[in-house]
Design an enzyme around this catalytic site. Structure first.
Site, short mmCIF file in Angstrom:
data_model
loop_
_atom_site.label_atom_id
_atom_site.label_comp_id
_atom_site.label_asym_id
_atom_site.label_seq_id
_atom_site.Cartn_x
_atom_site.Cartn_y
_atom_site.Cartn_z
N GLY A 559 -0.10 -0.87 -3.88
CA GLY A 559 1.21 -0.38 -3.51
C GLY A 559 1.10 0.92 -2.75
N GLY A 562 5.18 7.67 -2.34
CA GLY A 562 5.29 8.93 -1.64
C GLY A 562 4.08 9.81 -1.79
CG PHE A 563 3.27 11.19 -5.15
CD1 PHE A 563 3.78 12.41 -4.73
CD2 PHE A 563 3.95 10.47 -6.11
CE1 PHE A 563 4.95 12.90 -5.27
CE2 PHE A 563 5.12 10.96 -6.65
CZ PHE A 563 5.62 12.19 -6.23
CE LYS A 580 0.14 7.34 -6.63
NZ LYS A 580 1.30 7.13 -7.42
CG ASP A 677 10.02 9.26 -7.86
OD1 ASP A 677 11.17 8.78 -7.77
OD2 ASP A 677 9.08 8.94 -7.13
#
Ligand code: NAG
Ligand code: NAG
Ligand code: NAG
Ligand code: NAG
Length: 870
Positions: A559, A562-563, A580, A677
């Site tokens: 995926g 925003g980060f 990530k 968030d």
């Protein structure tokens, strides 16, 4: 094929007949060989393997037959590597009962079991399982296992379940708390004698599983607890070697778990074994050198600290110090005389009894509370017990409240371990390991020398000596100076030992942190910085991570948020992780970033995704999380096909789980994280569909200073953002409560707040309010659960949801009241006020943001915008 190719290569006109002859000859030989081989990876009833005959596995990797050393008449049935010039055995059947001549046979006995018989037909060994018929077959598999199958095709016995001294990829070592230690492997008696020897190797499931080598019934070495990536006591196992490919499976129904091993390159020939002389070895076959190379060996022959409890109880072994053993802070040698002579077995004893011990003996004297002293980079003591608490404070509390508890440690990937009674086999590493907290009486907390104070004092002494020398020279030069006496005193006092211990300043944790940073080297993030009292976070090397994610390939992408992008990675052992890769513009310096990560790694809760490690290399910053096979909540509740998989009971546990996780972030963790968030795609589901909040703490990294209640950068997702946050950039725990309320209504209704445009209502919130105010709230319930749910629970949830999404932060409940409201059936809930924010603004924004919301899946629809522009 090779041979025929060679024949063709020297195919010259004049020699055709000869080449053809060779070719035909080769075909004849090889086909007869093939016929023999292909027939012979299996034996069935009435077939026998005599001494001298062998079975060969299909891919020619392994061979089974009789063997024995040339100097001995004893013959054993075993399996060895084929096609390897050094004959290497991986399994032996009748190691306790050798055949005394070459007349033995291996066959399927009359009860269907595999048996080894001597020349007189007497059984020496049997697979000894109960079978329904005698018509079974035994097959030598290409991974090295011998498998006994009954006529109905079911496998009843395999040699991998009864290993001798060798652990091969594909084998499983059972770890079962109820069954206790599993000494799966037993060494040979001598290099050439496969009879059972003095050493065994296996796992001890207590606390968090570890690998142990025993000599007879005594422990000889242990790996330290498994933290789901590495073993605590093998510090160089992290990063570069990337974990060797070990994996511990999840618990199965009978509470068993399994250790397995997968080599980095599956075509490598690799094995672990417990040698006849008590050393575990990991070996890899080097075809080019025609030998086994030792990849690692335990215990380390050059490090006495590796031997089990070398320094005795309550002592610490540091391989780089001389002498290697020292008592823990607050402890003194039991027998000074022996200790001085380097006989450390008796260990140390407590100098001052703990307050709780003194009180329990009835003296009831008052006094200061007991406290804890830390040992950093420690190999944790043996026999720890796992306690299910969420964070390091509760872990400490657990230990303080039990007088038998002598130490605790909160380890990332394990949780809270506590020790009762004596502390055994503690080592001090230069890097790696974990921080151990030892319980001490108050008076022992201050003065005594931990490694760091020793260092500080050493540095002071060296400094003093240099200063003394300098002054001495100066004094000779100018005899007027009379400073010498004072320096001389300081040196004598220290050389006399610790007489002045009451004058030594109290133990300063921040100083010791600086010192251990020096010792630890640059890679070990876990002990850098000042916040050292949390779990240590493994640091990974960029290339390793790139390899596990197939070089960040498109197929591995999970995926995009925003980060940064999220990739799926697979560690050599098969463990799956989520990586990530943070976008580069985090705006933070390296040090700040590291400190943040260490803080975030300390947040541990059942309903938070666990951070397993991180990787910082140049511009690249990556976070490694546990992988959640069921993806995120939005892929269930907004998907018409999958909605029904989440019945009301499940949804209710999800709601409660999210509430608890959020409460922990807001209140229970020492950091007071505001998520900023929270949304359905940030709630991940584990294999049992338990919710885990992800991306917490990101705002701290990306969103600027958490202490300011006003930020010029809004990090969040439209539709979940509280009005005061979206419009003015004001955030507080109450803006998370708002997002939670939206999420709650989405879970109940199975619809997205923002894409809710099929009706005249601007948003789900507006619609929900309408139904609520008309007393028709039940119509909001997702059709797929409407039949089976508990009306009261659902209505209470909707009510709580409406309370959470009120416009004014002051009216919204805190997460702790939310948890209470959700759990108590009788609570009288206040009446909510109408939420106006989304209904006011919905029309404009739903056009602006219409793209993408419909097909959202795992993708985070994070919108980061500058508030000034709105
Ligand atoms: C087979 O197992 C039974 C019990 O499990 C045991 O009593 C017997 O000695 C075993 N036989 C052999 C040949 O190992
Ligand atoms: C085992 O195999 C033999 C020969 O194929 C057959 O006659 C016998 O009935 C079989 N026995 C069982 C129990 O299946
Ligand atoms: C195994 O133990 C016996 C008895 O204690 C001893 O004599 C022998 O040397 C040991 N063997 C090895 C390989 O250590
Ligand atoms: C794995 O090993 C084989 C044979 O040794 C080699 O040819 C191959 O390139 C290796 N693969 C990787 C990914 O290293």
């Amino acid at each position: 094929m090779l041979c025929s190719a060679a024949a063709m290569a020297d195919c010259q006109i004049g020699t055709i007949p000869f080449s053809v002859f060779r070719f035909v000859f080769f075909i004849l030989v090889s086909s007869s060989l093939t016929l023999f081989c292909s027939a012979a990876d299996t034996i069935t009833r009435n077939q026998t393997i005599r001494d001298g005959e062998t079975l060969v596995s299909k891919g020619q990797n392994y061979e089974l037959g009789f063997f024995g050393h040339e100097n001995s008449t004893s013959r054993f049935v075993g399996i060895w590597f084929r096609n390897i010039t050094v004959k290497t055995f991986i399994w032996v059947a009748n190691r306790e009962n050798p055949v005394s001549d070459k007349a033995g046979v291996l066959t399927i006995g009359s009860d269907g079991n595999l048996v080894v018989l001597d020349g007189n037909g007497r059984p020496l060994w049997s697979s000894n399982v109960s079978l329904s018929s005698e018509n079974s077959t035994a097959k030598l598999d290409d991974d090295g296992s011998l498998i006994l199958t009954s006529s109905d095709g079911k496998s009843h016995w395999q040699s991998f379940d009864y290993p001798t001294d060798t652990f091969l990829p594909g084998m499983k070592v059972v770890v079962n708390r109820l069954k206790g230690e599993n000494r799966a492997f037993t060494s040979w008696k001598a290099e050439t004698d496969p009879s059972p020897g003095n050493y065994s190797m296996g796992v001890d499931p207590r606390g968090s599983p570890q690998i142990v080598i025993w000599e007879g019934s005594r422990r000889r070495w242990r790996s330290g607890p498994w933290n789901s990536l590495t073993f605590n006591g093998i510090p160089n196992m992290s990063s570069a070697n990337l974990l060797y490919g070990f994996r511990l499976s999840n618990e199965e129904e009978d509470e068993s778990r399994y250790f397995t091993y997968t080599p980095l390159n599956v075509s490598d020939k690799m094995m672990f074994r417990i040698r006849w002389d008590g050393f575990e070895e990991q070996l890899r076959w080097e075809e080019e050198n025609k030998k086994w190379s030792v990849m690692q060996s335990q215990p380390d022959k050059n490090n006495d600290c590796e031997l089990y409890n070398k320094c005795g109880n309550f002592a610490i072994c540091s391989s780089w110090e001389s002498p290697i053993c020292s008592c823990m802070q607050g402890f003194v040698p039991k027998n000074w005389e022996e200790w001085r002579r380097g006989k450390w077995e008796e260990g140390c004893s407590r100098r001052t009894p703990l307050l709780c011990q003194r009180n329990s003996t009835g003296t009831q004297e008052g006094g200061d509370e007991d406290g804890f002293a830390s040992v950093k980079c420690a190999k944790l003591p043996d026999f720890g017990d796992l306690v299910r608490v969420d964070n390091t404070d509760n872990c400490k509390g657990k230990c303080s409240s039990d007088c038998n508890c002598t130490a605790y440690s909160y380890v990332n990937g394990i949780g809270c371990l506590i020790w009762s009674g004596e502390l055994l086999d503690v080592q001090h590493f230069t890097k790696g390991g974990n921080t151990l907290y030892i319980r001490l009486a108050h008076s022992d907390l201050g003065g005594k020398k931990s490694l760091s104070t020793v260092l500080i004092v050493t540095i002071t002494i060296v400094g003093a000596v240099f200063l003394g020398l300098f002054i001495c020279l100066a004094w000779r030069f100018k005899s007027k100076l009379k400073v010498l006496p004072s320096t001389a005193t300081s040196t004598t006092t220290t050389s006399l030992g610790w007489r002045r211990s009451n004058e030594i300043p109290p133990y300063d944790a921040s100083k010791s942190a600086e010192i251990s940073t020096e010792l630890s080297g640059p890679v070990d993030l876990g002990i850098e910085g000042n916040q050292v009292n949390g779990p240590d976070l493994p640091m990974f090397n960029f290339n390793c991570i790139a390899a596990t994610t197939n070089n960040f390939s498109e197929e591995n992408k999970l995926g995009q948020g925003g980060f940064g992008l999220v990739y799926k990675g697979t560690l050599p052992g098969g463990q799956e992780i989520a990586v990530k890769r943070l976008s580069r513009k985090s705006g933070q310096g390296l040090e700040e970033f590291k400190n943040e990560i260490i803080l975030i790694a300390k947040l541990q809760h059942r309903n938070l995704v666990r951070l397993l490690g991180c990787c910082i290399q140049g511009e690249e910053k990556m976070l490694l999380y546990e992988y959640m096979p069921n993806k995120s909540l939005d892929s269930f509740i907004f998907d018409l096909d999958k909605q029904a998989l989440l019945d009301w009971k499940k949804r209710y546990t999800i709601i409660e789980g999210i509430a608890r996780g959020l409460l922990y972030l807001h209140r229970d963790s020492r950091l007071r994280i505001i998520h900023r968030d929270l949304k359905a795609s940030n709630i991940l589901l584990d294999e049992d569909l338990n919710p885990k909040i992800s991306d917490f703490g990101m705002a701290r990294i990306f969103g600027g200073n958490q202490n300011e209640a006003n930020t010029n950068r809004v990090v969040g997702t439209y539709g979940y953002m509280a009005p005061e946050y979206a419009m003015e950039g004001l955030f507080s725990v109450k803006s998370d409560v708002y997002s939670f309320g939206v999420l709650l209504l989405e879970i109940v209704s199975g619809r997205r707040n923002i894409s809710y445009r099929s009706t005249e209502y601007a948003s789900l919130l507006a619609y929900a309010w309408q139904l609520w105010s008309e007393g028709r709230a039940a119509e909001l319930i997702d059709a797929s659960i409407a039949e089976t749910c508990s009306r009261n629970e659902v209505l209470r949830c909707i009510h709580v949801g409406m309370l959470c999404v009120q416009d004014s932060p002051g009216y919204r409940p805190t997460m702790s009241s939310v948890v209470l409201m959700l759990e108590s059936e009788t609570a009288n809930l206040p009446l909510p006020r109408q939420p106006t924010f989304t209904s006011m603004r919905g029309h404009i924004d739903s056009d602006l943001f219409s793209e993408g919301y419909e097909n959202a899946s795992l993708n985070d629809m994070t919108v980061t915008m500058v508030v000034d522009g709105r």
